[in-house]
Design a protein around this motif. Structure first.
Motif, mmCIF file in Angstrom:
data_model
loop_
_atom_site.group_PDB
_atom_site.id
_atom_site.type_symbol
_atom_site.label_atom_id
_atom_site.label_comp_id
_atom_site.label_asym_id
_atom_site.label_seq_id
_atom_site.Cartn_x
_atom_site.Cartn_y
_atom_site.Cartn_z
ATOM 1 N N VAL A 1 0.821 -1.212 0.000
ATOM 2 C CA VAL A 1 0.000 0.000 0.000
ATOM 3 C C VAL A 1 0.856 1.262 0.000
ATOM 4 O O VAL A 1 0.679 2.157 -0.841
ATOM 5 C CB VAL A 1 -0.966 0.000 1.198
ATOM 6 C CG1 VAL A 1 -1.694 1.339 1.295
ATOM 7 C CG2 VAL A 1 -1.975 -1.139 1.063
ATOM 8 N N PHE A 2 1.785 1.369 0.949
ATOM 9 C CA PHE A 2 2.578 2.584 1.081
ATOM 10 C C PHE A 2 3.441 2.856 -0.152
ATOM 11 O O PHE A 2 3.425 3.973 -0.705
ATOM 12 C CB PHE A 2 3.411 2.507 2.355
ATOM 13 C CG PHE A 2 4.003 3.827 2.790
ATOM 14 C CD1 PHE A 2 3.790 5.005 2.088
ATOM 15 C CD2 PHE A 2 4.800 3.895 3.927
ATOM 16 C CE1 PHE A 2 4.340 6.216 2.498
ATOM 17 C CE2 PHE A 2 5.352 5.092 4.353
ATOM 18 C CZ PHE A 2 5.133 6.246 3.618
ATOM 19 N N PRO A 3 4.230 1.880 -0.631
ATOM 20 C CA PRO A 3 5.018 2.182 -1.831
ATOM 21 C C PRO A 3 4.165 2.484 -3.056
ATOM 22 O O PRO A 3 4.586 3.256 -3.925
ATOM 23 C CB PRO A 3 5.861 0.916 -2.039
ATOM 24 C CG PRO A 3 5.143 -0.155 -1.292
ATOM 25 C CD PRO A 3 4.519 0.531 -0.124
ATOM 26 N N PHE A 4 2.962 1.920 -3.120
ATOM 27 C CA PHE A 4 2.069 2.258 -4.227
ATOM 28 C C PHE A 4 1.709 3.740 -4.186
ATOM 29 O O PHE A 4 1.640 4.401 -5.223
ATOM 30 C CB PHE A 4 0.799 1.412 -4.170
ATOM 31 C CG PHE A 4 0.972 0.014 -4.723
ATOM 32 C CD1 PHE A 4 2.230 -0.513 -4.973
ATOM 33 C CD2 PHE A 4 -0.134 -0.783 -4.985
ATOM 34 C CE1 PHE A 4 2.396 -1.802 -5.478
ATOM 35 C CE2 PHE A 4 0.018 -2.072 -5.494
ATOM 36 C CZ PHE A 4 1.278 -2.585 -5.737
ATOM 37 N N PHE A 5 1.473 4.286 -2.976
ATOM 38 C CA PHE A 5 1.180 5.714 -2.857
ATOM 39 C C PHE A 5 2.329 6.546 -3.421
ATOM 40 O O PHE A 5 2.119 7.490 -4.194
ATOM 41 C CB PHE A 5 0.945 6.107 -1.390
ATOM 42 C CG PHE A 5 -0.458 5.921 -0.926
ATOM 43 C CD1 PHE A 5 -1.521 6.555 -1.560
ATOM 44 C CD2 PHE A 5 -0.743 5.126 0.169
ATOM 45 C CE1 PHE A 5 -2.827 6.382 -1.123
ATOM 46 C CE2 PHE A 5 -2.040 4.948 0.616
ATOM 47 C CZ PHE A 5 -3.087 5.570 -0.036
ATOM 48 N N LEU A 6 3.559 6.215 -3.031
ATOM 49 C CA LEU A 6 4.715 6.974 -3.499
ATOM 50 C C LEU A 6 4.914 6.813 -4.998
ATOM 51 O O LEU A 6 5.255 7.776 -5.702
ATOM 52 C CB LEU A 6 5.964 6.520 -2.746
ATOM 53 C CG LEU A 6 6.068 6.994 -1.292
ATOM 54 C CD1 LEU A 6 7.232 6.318 -0.590
ATOM 55 C CD2 LEU A 6 6.220 8.509 -1.230
ATOM 56 N N PHE A 7 4.718 5.609 -5.498
ATOM 57 C CA PHE A 7 4.824 5.358 -6.936
ATOM 58 C C PHE A 7 3.803 6.209 -7.691
ATOM 59 O O PHE A 7 4.119 6.809 -8.729
ATOM 60 C CB PHE A 7 4.597 3.874 -7.201
ATOM 61 C CG PHE A 7 4.855 3.447 -8.615
ATOM 62 C CD1 PHE A 7 6.130 3.078 -9.019
ATOM 63 C CD2 PHE A 7 3.829 3.404 -9.546
ATOM 64 C CE1 PHE A 7 6.376 2.674 -10.335
ATOM 65 C CE2 PHE A 7 4.057 3.011 -10.853
ATOM 66 C CZ PHE A 7 5.338 2.642 -11.251
ATOM 67 N N ILE A 8 2.587 6.270 -7.182
ATOM 68 C CA ILE A 8 1.520 7.069 -7.809
ATOM 69 C C ILE A 8 1.883 8.545 -7.804
ATOM 70 O O ILE A 8 1.654 9.259 -8.784
ATOM 71 C CB ILE A 8 0.182 6.825 -7.082
ATOM 72 C CG1 ILE A 8 -0.323 5.409 -7.372
ATOM 73 C CG2 ILE A 8 -0.858 7.858 -7.480
ATOM 74 C CD1 ILE A 8 -1.427 4.953 -6.444
ATOM 75 N N VAL A 9 2.454 9.036 -6.689
ATOM 76 C CA VAL A 9 2.911 10.427 -6.624
ATOM 77 C C VAL A 9 3.898 10.693 -7.744
ATOM 78 O O VAL A 9 3.828 11.720 -8.438
ATOM 79 C CB VAL A 9 3.555 10.725 -5.251
ATOM 80 C CG1 VAL A 9 4.287 12.072 -5.283
ATOM 81 C CG2 VAL A 9 2.505 10.752 -4.156
ATOM 82 N N GLY A 10 4.825 9.759 -7.956
ATOM 83 C CA GLY A 10 5.802 9.928 -9.025
ATOM 84 C C GLY A 10 5.177 9.938 -10.403
ATOM 85 O O GLY A 10 5.521 10.781 -11.248
ATOM 86 N N VAL A 11 4.259 9.015 -10.678
ATOM 87 C CA VAL A 11 3.585 8.981 -11.981
ATOM 88 C C VAL A 11 2.859 10.299 -12.235
ATOM 89 O O VAL A 11 2.937 10.875 -13.330
ATOM 90 C CB VAL A 11 2.597 7.799 -12.053
ATOM 91 C CG1 VAL A 11 1.823 7.843 -13.381
ATOM 92 C CG2 VAL A 11 3.317 6.465 -11.926
ATOM 93 N N ALA A 12 2.147 10.791 -11.209
ATOM 94 C CA ALA A 12 1.406 12.045 -11.354
ATOM 95 C C ALA A 12 2.341 13.217 -11.651
ATOM 96 O O ALA A 12 1.996 14.131 -12.416
ATOM 97 C CB ALA A 12 0.602 12.318 -10.089
#
Length: 367
Positions: free
Chosen positions: A47-58
């Motif tokens: 869950v947590f790394p997915f949040f950070l990954f999503i921040v990067g994609v955005a």
């Protein structure tokens, strides 16, 4: 350009977070909703790394106009710093709720790590070409591994990966007073699972998301793109798994192997969402997640505050009065693993209803 699949991906991550956070308070939880005690990785640990990954994609979309011919101005940096500061303060708001004892408040946390990772990644993105960002990720992962392996910790030595003996915990203890470190999960002021030093590889997670988003911007919207993304995700999973034999996959240490492993999983999920939503236009199934994803920060903060209220309040009087959470868990959902899962599912449906209401009213709260 806006990727609806990214909003769906974000919503899936928020939904998983609510399930994990709500069920995790109970005394009996299904294993897939529990974090790994130390080494290893469960579904909850994505869950947590997915949040950070999503921040990067955005960021690949939000910062795109500043990464080519037009250079960022001072106002751009001010907006980035302001956003980072707001996220950090929201994290402190959650940590201190509700007595706000500043002498013991935990400084780091989930939103604080997102704040710092976003800030550092944004500075790198705005000042480095794409190839240099690849090199930076490599340097972070290898450098972090080298530091954790070879730099000795007083009284413990080098290459120790226990809660108290790892180099990251030692750095946290040097910088952050013990009263302001994380005290749960058997850490006991030994370090912090969202500490300062282990935030460096979390920046690599964010930059991996950015490079993924940048690549998606440049590729045609075809199934070949989603297939290639899935293949890259599988390669990252395998590399992370193999590296884990030498540098254990560990969320609380945010090890380099964990960065690769979780980024690979994120790419696979994003590839699936991209294929179904943006290419095949099968959007109906993803609408609830899209609605959650459009108000992700609000749902995150509000849901965590709600849990804290339920844990800190009691039903009845006396020393043995159960917390509101435990009373609901036992009396309305029957306790046990089924009860914790059902409680978490009902809570998710509640926040989904709130998200739909906000979507219908066109209320989008962003930082």
């Amino acid at each position: 350009m806006r990727l609806t699949s990214l909003d769906v991906f974000r919503g899936i991550t928020i939904a998983a977070m609510i399930l994990v956070n709500m069920a995790g308070v109970a005394d009996k939880v299904y294993p897939f909703l529990e974090h790994a005690d130390w080494n290893g990785c469960t579904l909850a640990d994505f869950v947590f790394p997915f949040f950070l990954f999503i921040v990067g994609v955005a960021m690949a979309f939000s910062l795109s106009k500043y990464t080519k011919a037009k250079h960022p101005t001072a106002s751009v940096y001010r907006r980035i710093i302001t956003r980072s500061l707001i996220l950090f303060l929201l994290g402190l708001l959650l940590n201190g709720f509700w007595n706000y004892d500043l002498s013991n408040i935990r400084i780091m946390g989930v939103l604080q790590r997102i704040s710092l990772a976003y800030l550092l990644a944004a500075v790198a993105i705005l000042n480095l070409p794409r190839k240099a960002i690849w090199v930076l990720i490599l340097l972070i992962l290898v450098g972090y591994w080298g530091a954790m392996i070879y730099i000795p910790v007083p009284d413990y030595g080098a290459g120790v990966f226990t809660r108290e003996g790892n180099f990251g915990a030692y750095v946290d203890r040097l910088i952050i007073p013990a009263a302001h470190l994380y005290k749960g999960d058997n850490f006991n002021s030994m370090g912090d699972p969202e500490g300062l030093f282990s935030t460096l590889p979390a920046v690599a997670t964010t930059l991996a998301g950015y490079l993924t988003g940048k690549w998606l911007r440049d590729e045609p919207i075809t199934s070949r793109t989603s297939i290639n993304l899935a293949l890259i995700g599988i390669i990252c999973l395998v590399l992370g798994w193999d590296w884990g034999f030498f540098f254990p996959i560990n969320k609380k240490l945010w090890t380099s192997s964990y960065v690769l492993y979780s980024a690979g999983a994120a790419m696979l999920l994003l590839a699936a969402c991209y294929e179904l939503i943006d290419i095949r236009e099968l959007r109906r199934w993803g609408k609830p997640f899209e609605v959650l994803g459009l108000n992700a920060i609000f749902i995150f903060v509000a849901s965590v505050l709600a849990i804290k209220i339920m844990v800190k309040t009691h039903i009845g009087t006396g020393d043995n009065a159960p917390t509101t959470y435990n009373w609901i868990y036992e009396h309305l959902f029957g306790g046990g693993m089924n009860g914790s899962l059902l409680f978490a599912t009902v809570t998710l449906l509640f926040w989904l209803a709130i998200a739909y209401l906000m979507y219908w009213r066109r209320w989008f709260i962003k930082v």
